[in-house]
Design a protein around this motif. Sequence first.
Motif, mmCIF file in Angstrom:
data_model
loop_
_atom_site.group_PDB
_atom_site.id
_atom_site.type_symbol
_atom_site.label_atom_id
_atom_site.label_comp_id
_atom_site.label_asym_id
_atom_site.label_seq_id
_atom_site.Cartn_x
_atom_site.Cartn_y
_atom_site.Cartn_z
ATOM 1 N N ILE B 20 0.841 -1.202 0.000
ATOM 2 C CA ILE B 20 0.000 0.000 0.000
ATOM 3 C C ILE B 20 0.876 1.253 0.000
ATOM 4 N N SER B 24 -0.081 3.025 -3.335
ATOM 5 C CA SER B 24 -1.338 3.547 -2.838
ATOM 6 C C SER B 24 -2.041 4.402 -3.897
ATOM 7 N N PRO B 25 -3.400 4.364 -4.057
ATOM 8 C CA PRO B 25 -4.322 3.496 -3.315
ATOM 9 C C PRO B 25 -4.485 2.141 -4.006
ATOM 10 N N SER B 27 -6.943 -1.672 -3.935
ATOM 11 C CA SER B 27 -8.102 -2.401 -3.430
ATOM 12 C C SER B 27 -7.642 -3.697 -2.749
ATOM 13 N N LEU B 55 -4.025 2.533 8.232
ATOM 14 C CA LEU B 55 -4.615 2.662 6.898
ATOM 15 C C LEU B 55 -5.841 3.551 6.972
ATOM 16 N N ASP B 57 -9.535 4.416 4.457
ATOM 17 C CA ASP B 57 -10.353 4.199 3.262
ATOM 18 C C ASP B 57 -10.351 5.485 2.449
ATOM 19 N N VAL B 58 -10.062 5.404 1.169
ATOM 20 C CA VAL B 58 -10.018 6.627 0.357
ATOM 21 C C VAL B 58 -11.028 6.565 -0.781
ATOM 22 N N LEU B 71 -10.965 1.481 -1.802
ATOM 23 C CA LEU B 71 -9.533 1.693 -2.025
ATOM 24 C C LEU B 71 -8.880 2.101 -0.715
ATOM 25 N N LEU B 72 -7.686 1.581 -0.497
ATOM 26 C CA LEU B 72 -6.984 1.806 0.752
ATOM 27 C C LEU B 72 -5.721 2.604 0.514
ATOM 28 N N ALA B 73 -5.435 3.498 1.450
ATOM 29 C CA ALA B 73 -4.173 4.229 1.418
ATOM 30 C C ALA B 73 -3.601 4.231 2.832
ATOM 31 N N SER B 99 3.663 7.185 5.225
ATOM 32 C CA SER B 99 3.842 6.822 3.820
ATOM 33 C C SER B 99 5.330 6.792 3.475
#
Lengths: 399, 399
Positions: B20, B24-25, B27, B55, B57-58, B71-73, B99
């Motif tokens: 990730i 990023s992002p 799934s 994490l 949710d974006v 989608l995760l970031a 990050s």
Amino acid sequence: MRRTSRDIRTANRYEVLRHIIADSPLSRRELAQLTGLSQATVATLVTELLDLGLLTDVGFEDSEGGRPRGLLAVAAGRGALVGVDVAETYVHAELFDLSLKVVARADREVRPGENRPEQVVALIADAVDEVLAGHAGRVLGVGVALPGQVDREGGVSVYAPNWDWHDVPLRALLAERVDPPLHLDNPLHAGTVAELWSGAARGREDAVVVNLGTGVGAGLALGGGLYRGIGNSAGEWGHTTLVLDGRLCHCGNRGCVETYVGAPGIMLNLRELSPSSPLLHPDDQTATVRALAAAAAAGEPVAVQAVRDTARYLGAGIADLVNLLNPEVIVLSSWVTTYLGELLLGEVRTAVARHALRHSLARAEIVLSPIPTDPVCLGAATFALERALAPTPTMRRTP
Amino acid sequence: MRRTSRDIRTANRYEVLRHIIADSPLSRRELAQLTGLSQATVATLVTELLDLGLLTDVGFEDSEGGRPRGLLAVAAGRGALVGVDVAETYVHAELFDLSLKVVARADREVRPGENRPEQVVALIADAVDEVLAGHAGRVLGVGVALPGQVDREGGVSVYAPNWDWHDVPLRALLAERVDPPLHLDNPLHAGTVAELWSGAARGREDAVVVNLGTGVGAGLALGGGLYRGIGNSAGEWGHTTLVLDGRLCHCGNRGCVETYVGAPGIMLNLRELSPSSPLLHPDDQTATVRALAAAAAAGEPVAVQAVRDTARYLGAGIADLVNLLNPEVIVLSSWVTTYLGELLLGEVRTAVARHALRHSLARAEIVLSPIPTDPVCLGAATFALERALAPTPTMRRTP
Ligand SMILES: [Zn+2]
Ligand SMILES: [Zn+2]
């Protein structure tokens, strides 16, 4: 992570079979513990191996207070494997049953100068014919270990420095004389897998197998498995530089480890001490190394010094492996070790200690290979076994 | 196979987070494809990482014709990590968000002779204090890379040859000044992990990261992961023998690679050509290497020749790595590379080609590290992150 599910399936079959061969008989539960696979996966793999005729049920054992568990063993007689060790001076072929016991053996000598591909192919084919002569059952495969760098996918001898072979399509040449499947690799990799299965690397996390023959190399067993490198050529320690601008090597480099501790290098160590030594058989490495070993064991000063010089070079080279790879064990193997190993071992340990970092040295045992037969034949046979375990469309039982 | 389920859980969390951070992002489905884990396992790990606040949710993306996917970031601002690169001549500390972007940096100079453990601890603590000065949020951990051999479990500097440190309990000393968790390792390992995450080893199966500083070493990324050896000391290529009976090394051995291509070795290469060269700053490696780089770039013959001599030694040493390990890529890194890398690269490639086996050479790229910040700080921070991901009793959600 980049392996396909088919690769993983083959690897898991191989793991299960490997543990049963090593510790037969075993229950499915014990297999799950030993392999780290789930009981359901083990059950599926065992069923497949039973269907392929590679395993057999050998009765039941009461678990403590629980229900009886089926014990599994290898169906040793239900197939055979051939492993061939091709070296610069000999060809050894061994026939194995499925429990990897040697059931027949044939040797051929590779005479100086008689090493063109067609000559070597003829020697391999003759030796394989001989071990298979009295054999009636199915042969799952033939593994052949060739000196130098080998493209195992293509079945090509990419480079064999001592024979000056370049890109010889050996599997294709051999297929005219020996029934497939034929599996090619090099003796470093074969010998290392043999040590992992049943030798000094068994149960070790990080091990190095130092092959001392005409050529020398270091098979790498890292993280519990064979490390091949990106082009299947890892282990060419024999062609790392020990003496910058030193002795000229077949490979074109100068001062390679091999030029000091390979059989021709040992002959040169002896010749530098005593140019007309009666121990020297100029055209016969094997006879020279054998004579040197006998004379050193008898305490002849020149022979003792030649062994000491060799141990000094070897120790410096092994210290490089200790410092770079921080292994648990270094295993000395191959035919020069057979003759000189006991004589070299003490001096080598002393020399390694002189060169290696203390912390890394403290973790590194240095031992002789404990495998009583030819480890390279055994390893080559296991490569053929591994290939035979790859699922084919007709083998598939579950989607 | 010898890993516990807790180890595997940590490793899987780390793998998911690593992907990730890198891409990023993503799934959950993409994560399953990238990691090779099942969708169910990924779903569980993602839930854990969301609960830990690592994490976020974006939003959603329409998959082709299917239902929308979350989608995760990385929750970049929800925590920080510190990575410290301790070298013989400097201390660099960097503060990272989750990050792994650098958000603050502090440097300290380690002056000649000022390298007693308490002096180095003070420099590290000052630099860490400085990068944390403006930071209000939680710090997940501090990773410190120390030259030489490091016992990371015990937090001990086992041996630092250039400082003559033996068994210094650095984590304990540092804990009096810096808040834990503190994670110790060496710069070879840290720099190698940085190249795996975001540098020249990314997506490569087998890579070697050659660190050129005061000391030199080769971090090994084999089979897609960091290879540590049995005592966490793999990579001491700097103390492998290039010239038997050559220059005396701090480690006690003679002819080590480091004595020819480490910064003091490069100074000696220059001094052998021109004992009174104005480029030589006897007590200042950094100034000498910088002056040498400038003079060589300007075409001064002595400087050009000193770089050429260094490249020749370096090429022979790198050829050993190519032959032994058959890697896909060799990455040159660390501060000497920053100054001399561009000047060395061509000559090094030529020298490697002179010494290495053709087949292995053909697969081995030689490149400069593309990481714009200090890779060792980045790698040290990722070690701290990995440790922070180990499940603790309170973290456990499923039995
Ligand atoms: Zn060579
Ligand atoms: Zn050294």
